[in-house]
Scaffold this motif. Structure first.
Motif, mmCIF file in Angstrom:
data_model
loop_
_atom_site.group_PDB
_atom_site.id
_atom_site.type_symbol
_atom_site.label_atom_id
_atom_site.label_comp_id
_atom_site.label_asym_id
_atom_site.label_seq_id
_atom_site.Cartn_x
_atom_site.Cartn_y
_atom_site.Cartn_z
ATOM 1 N N ILE A 75 -26.957 1.271 14.850
ATOM 2 C CA ILE A 75 -25.549 0.882 14.733
ATOM 3 C C ILE A 75 -25.493 -0.470 14.030
ATOM 4 N N SER A 76 -24.798 -0.527 12.926
ATOM 5 C CA SER A 76 -24.739 -1.763 12.128
ATOM 6 C C SER A 76 -23.782 -2.768 12.765
ATOM 7 N N ALA A 77 -24.165 -3.258 13.926
ATOM 8 C CA ALA A 77 -23.326 -4.227 14.641
ATOM 9 C C ALA A 77 -24.215 -5.090 15.516
ATOM 10 N N GLY A 78 -25.099 -5.855 14.874
ATOM 11 C CA GLY A 78 -25.961 -6.771 15.617
ATOM 12 C C GLY A 78 -25.230 -8.057 15.952
ATOM 13 N N GLU A 79 -26.000 -9.093 16.321
ATOM 14 C CA GLU A 79 -25.375 -10.345 16.742
ATOM 15 C C GLU A 79 -24.546 -10.998 15.642
ATOM 16 N N GLN A 80 -24.881 -10.744 14.384
ATOM 17 C CA GLN A 80 -24.076 -11.331 13.326
ATOM 18 C C GLN A 80 -22.637 -10.804 13.357
ATOM 19 N N ALA A 81 -22.427 -9.647 14.005
ATOM 20 C CA ALA A 81 -21.086 -9.076 14.097
ATOM 21 C C ALA A 81 -20.345 -9.529 15.350
ATOM 22 N N SER A 82 -21.007 -10.264 16.234
ATOM 23 C CA SER A 82 -20.340 -10.764 17.439
ATOM 24 C C SER A 82 -19.233 -11.745 17.051
ATOM 25 N N PRO A 83 -18.132 -11.778 17.788
ATOM 26 C CA PRO A 83 -17.058 -12.737 17.478
ATOM 27 C C PRO A 83 -17.572 -14.174 17.569
ATOM 28 N N ASP A 84 -17.046 -15.025 16.732
ATOM 29 C CA ASP A 84 -17.469 -16.430 16.754
ATOM 30 C C ASP A 84 -17.202 -17.066 18.115
ATOM 31 N N LYS A 85 -16.139 -16.637 18.782
ATOM 32 C CA LYS A 85 -15.786 -17.227 20.080
ATOM 33 C C LYS A 85 -16.632 -16.647 21.222
ATOM 34 N N ALA A 86 -17.368 -15.558 20.946
ATOM 35 C CA ALA A 86 -18.158 -14.918 22.003
ATOM 36 C C ALA A 86 -19.514 -14.480 21.460
ATOM 37 N N PRO A 87 -20.364 -15.430 21.045
ATOM 38 C CA PRO A 87 -21.696 -15.042 20.568
ATOM 39 C C PRO A 87 -22.488 -14.354 21.681
ATOM 40 N N GLY A 88 -23.328 -13.400 21.287
ATOM 41 C CA GLY A 88 -24.113 -12.663 22.268
ATOM 42 C C GLY A 88 -23.463 -11.375 22.720
ATOM 43 N N LEU A 89 -22.272 -11.085 22.203
ATOM 44 C CA LEU A 89 -21.548 -9.898 22.664
ATOM 45 C C LEU A 89 -22.273 -8.609 22.265
ATOM 46 N N ALA A 90 -23.022 -8.628 21.172
ATOM 47 C CA ALA A 90 -23.783 -7.436 20.779
ATOM 48 C C ALA A 90 -24.867 -7.122 21.809
ATOM 49 N N SER A 91 -25.502 -8.166 22.334
ATOM 50 C CA SER A 91 -26.504 -7.956 23.383
ATOM 51 C C SER A 91 -25.849 -7.411 24.643
ATOM 52 N N ALA A 122 -32.057 0.337 24.700
ATOM 53 C CA ALA A 122 -31.065 -0.146 23.737
ATOM 54 C C ALA A 122 -31.265 -1.646 23.561
ATOM 55 N N THR A 123 -31.411 -2.080 22.331
ATOM 56 C CA THR A 123 -31.631 -3.496 22.044
ATOM 57 C C THR A 123 -30.752 -3.921 20.870
ATOM 58 N N ALA A 124 -30.466 -5.219 20.842
ATOM 59 C CA ALA A 124 -29.675 -5.786 19.749
ATOM 60 C C ALA A 124 -30.483 -6.868 19.060
ATOM 61 N N ASP A 125 -30.462 -6.876 17.728
ATOM 62 C CA ASP A 125 -31.058 -7.982 16.990
ATOM 63 C C ASP A 125 -29.983 -8.589 16.099
ATOM 64 N N ARG A 126 -30.378 -9.282 15.059
ATOM 65 C CA ARG A 126 -29.384 -9.974 14.232
ATOM 66 C C ARG A 126 -28.451 -9.010 13.508
ATOM 67 N N ASP A 127 -28.977 -7.859 13.080
ATOM 68 C CA ASP A 127 -28.202 -6.969 12.209
ATOM 69 C C ASP A 127 -27.736 -5.681 12.865
ATOM 70 N N VAL A 128 -28.473 -5.166 13.827
ATOM 71 C CA VAL A 128 -28.159 -3.835 14.351
ATOM 72 C C VAL A 128 -28.334 -3.778 15.863
ATOM 73 N N ILE A 129 -27.746 -2.743 16.442
ATOM 74 C CA ILE A 129 -28.070 -2.300 17.791
ATOM 75 C C ILE A 129 -28.873 -1.019 17.633
ATOM 76 N N LEU A 130 -30.025 -0.972 18.259
ATOM 77 C CA LEU A 130 -30.919 0.176 18.119
ATOM 78 C C LEU A 130 -31.035 0.905 19.450
ATOM 79 N N LEU A 131 -30.692 2.186 19.431
ATOM 80 C CA LEU A 131 -30.879 3.044 20.593
ATOM 81 C C LEU A 131 -32.104 3.913 20.353
ATOM 82 N N SER A 132 -33.000 3.959 21.325
ATOM 83 C CA SER A 132 -34.212 4.770 21.211
ATOM 84 C C SER A 132 -34.288 5.692 22.416
ATOM 85 N N PHE A 133 -34.460 6.982 22.133
ATOM 86 C CA PHE A 133 -34.476 7.997 23.186
ATOM 87 C C PHE A 133 -35.658 8.926 22.923
#
Length: 219
Positions: A75-91, A122-133
């Motif tokens: 999912i192309s929504a890592g931490e860089q996509a988190s709102p500026d007012k709420a960093p870490g929201l992707a995690s 499920a993990t989040a990095d700078r660029d994506v959220i990765l789900l592994s099953f």
């Protein structure tokens, strides 16, 4: 006596000659090293890609017959996509996966995964959220149904958010004892100051800004 004297003279000479000979062989080896072995042939697995009707790109990679299948969703929504007012929201969002859905509790989700011989992360990095099953191949339909339910019908409430927040805080507390982890987060915060990647180095203070509404909007 003469024999012993001759031996005493010849032995060091023989050792010197052997050392010189070995040195000469080493020098010749350096000048002409052996040829490398032929490169092994690289055989990549066959894969097929297509885009389904909802726009999701699907890539299937075929491996030798194995009883285990692996499903990864990027999912192309890592931490860089988190709102500026709420960093870490992707995690926080990645942690919500597996915390229950509108149809099943977290315990029922866990039981469903175990029932098909699976493991989920499920993990989040700078660029994506990765789900592994990973699961037994005969349960592909059930696995796809379960993942779709976790994505489309998540249970997002103050209770789930606090559970995941506590998990992230505990993990961060443990990792902060590792000097490499602490150094990487400090360096990342300095290198990407003013850049969206800076949000990846969020700290505990950021967790106090998280709200259920922000998480729902991010989702």
């Amino acid at each position: 006596m003469r024999h012993r004297l001759l031996s005493a003279v010849l032995l060091p000479a023989a050792l010197l000659f052997a050392a010189m000979s070995a040195s000469g062989q080493e020098e010749r080896f350096r000048q002409k090293p052996p040829a490398p072995e032929p490169r092994p042939e690289i055989r990549l697995p066959r894969f097929e890609s297509s885009t389904i009707t909802n726009g999701l790109q699907v890539t299937v990679v075929f491996r030798d017959p194995a009883p285990i299948m692996s499903l990864s969703l990027i999912i192309s929504a890592g931490e860089q996509a988190s709102p500026d007012k709420a960093p870490g929201l992707a995690s926080l969002a990645s942690g919500i996966f597996g915390q229950g859905t509108q149809l099943r509790s977290a315990a029922e989700i866990e039981e469903s995964i175990e029932r098909i011989g699976g493991s989920f992360s499920a993990t989040a990095d700078r660029d994506v959220i990765l789900l592994s099953f990973h699961f037994l191949e005969e349960y592909l339909d059930q696995a796809l149904e379960l993942v779709a339910e976790m994505i489309l019908l998540p249970r997002i409430s103050d209770r789930e958010m606090k559970i995941v927040q506590s998990m992230i805080s505990a993990a961060m507390s443990s990792q902060e004892r590792n000097p490499v982890f602490a150094a990487n987060r400090l360096l990342g915060g300095q290198l990407f100051r003013g850049h969206p990647y800076e949000k990846y180095a969020f700290g505990r203070a950021a967790m106090r800004t998280w709200t259920v509404r922000d998480l729902q909007d991010f989702w």
